[in-house]
Scaffold this active site. Structure first.
Site, PDB file in Angstrom:
ATOM      1  N   ASP A  25       1.228  -1.205  -0.065  1.00  0.00           N
ATOM      2  CA  ASP A  25       0.353  -0.062  -0.001  1.00  0.00           C
ATOM      3  C   ASP A  25       0.840   1.398   0.228  1.00  0.00           C
ATOM      4  O   ASP A  25       1.747   1.238   0.294  1.00  0.00           O
ATOM      5  CB  ASP A  25      -1.230  -0.273   1.249  1.00  0.00           C
ATOM      6  N   LYS A  26       0.791   2.076  -0.729  1.00  0.00           N
ATOM      7  CA  LYS A  26       1.080   3.482  -0.731  1.00  0.00           C
ATOM      8  C   LYS A  26       1.253   3.657   1.013  1.00  0.00           C
ATOM      9  O   LYS A  26       1.967   4.855   1.114  1.00  0.00           O
ATOM     10  CB  LYS A  26       0.208   4.310  -1.278  1.00  0.00           C
TER      11      LYS A  26
END
Length: 256
Positions: A57-58
């Site tokens: 995930d970012k």
């Protein structure tokens, strides 16, 4: 090890690179945020053409692996697809789990609501399994180790949320955006409340360790990603105050 503000190089050869990325940077193109900074493009300035083999995930910091050749990409992608890759994450959550270990097996559907969150869906979701272990409790918090067997979007965050635990500063699944402040965890704190800066104010989830087979040599390789500065500050303070240290516990478990 090369350092900049976006990533650190943990390992590199002619076939693969292993990076430790900061929270808040994408690892590949994103249809919802096409202009956001991307790790692959930044790293390509140093390493040349890179090929994605997995995602994190970012908002998660930590380990990401890229292939440098098509052959390496095929090999590594197959390892991820067949679940031969072992991944370990560390998370700081609110509350105290009553379990020592927990396996969550709930099917997940990405982009399942108007906020583009992943949701549990027995009808449309794909099989998703995460093994959790309680590392230890620290005041209002607990350190959790997560070992995802599958690689669904936001899998760890959703599986924890479904069991009643939110990761500190999770903007999508937690609800509580309160940052971690030293004044709130240390009993005798004598600082200036107006001048105090939070120890951590972003998602407290870190991709800590990965084990896979080198695509050319066949050697099993394990890499760990040191905590970024904000999580490291929290780790040190909680270890000092509560004698619970996820890094130390991992070293003990690895030597057993």
């Amino acid at each position: 090890m090369k350092k900049n503000n976006d990533f650190k190089t943990i390992y590199a050869d002619d076939d693969i690179i292993v990076l430790n990325k900061r929270s808040g940077i994408l690892i590949a193109a994103d249809r919802y945020n096409p202009d956001a900074p991307r790790l692959d493009l930044l790293a390509q300035e140093e390493f040349g053409k890179l090929y994605a083999v997995h995602r994190i995930d970012k908002d998660t910091s930590g380990i990401i692996v890229y292939a440098r050749t098509i052959e390496a990409q095929r090999n590594l992608s197959m390892q991820f697809e067949k679940r031969h890759v072992k991944k370990v994450y560390h998370a700081l959550v609110y509350g105290h789990p009553l379990w020592e270990t927990l396996t969550v097996d709930l099917p997940l559907l990405p982009d399942g609501d108007p906020r583009h969150r992943t949701i549990v869906s027995k009808r449309f979701g794909k099989k998703s399994v995460t093994d959790f272990r309680l590392i230890g409790t620290c005041g209002q918090y607990s350190w959790i180790e997560a070992r995802p067997e599958t690689g669904r979007t936001h899998q760890i965050r959703v599986h924890l949320a479904e069991k009643g635990f939110s990761i500190v500063c999770d903007p999508l699944y937690g609800g509580n955006q309160k940052p971690v402040r030293l004044s709130e965890i240390k009993r005798k704190w004598n600082g200036d409340a107006e001048e105090e800066r939070p120890l951590l104010s972003r998602l407290a989830l870190h991709a800590y360790k990965i084990t896979f087979t080198h695509p050319k040599t066949g050697e099993e390789m394990t890499f760990t990603a040191e905590y970024p500065r904000d999580m490291e500050a929290v780790r040190k303070q909680l270890a000092k105050l509560f004698d619970v240290d996820p890094i130390e516990r991992d070293s003990e478990a690895s030597s057993e």
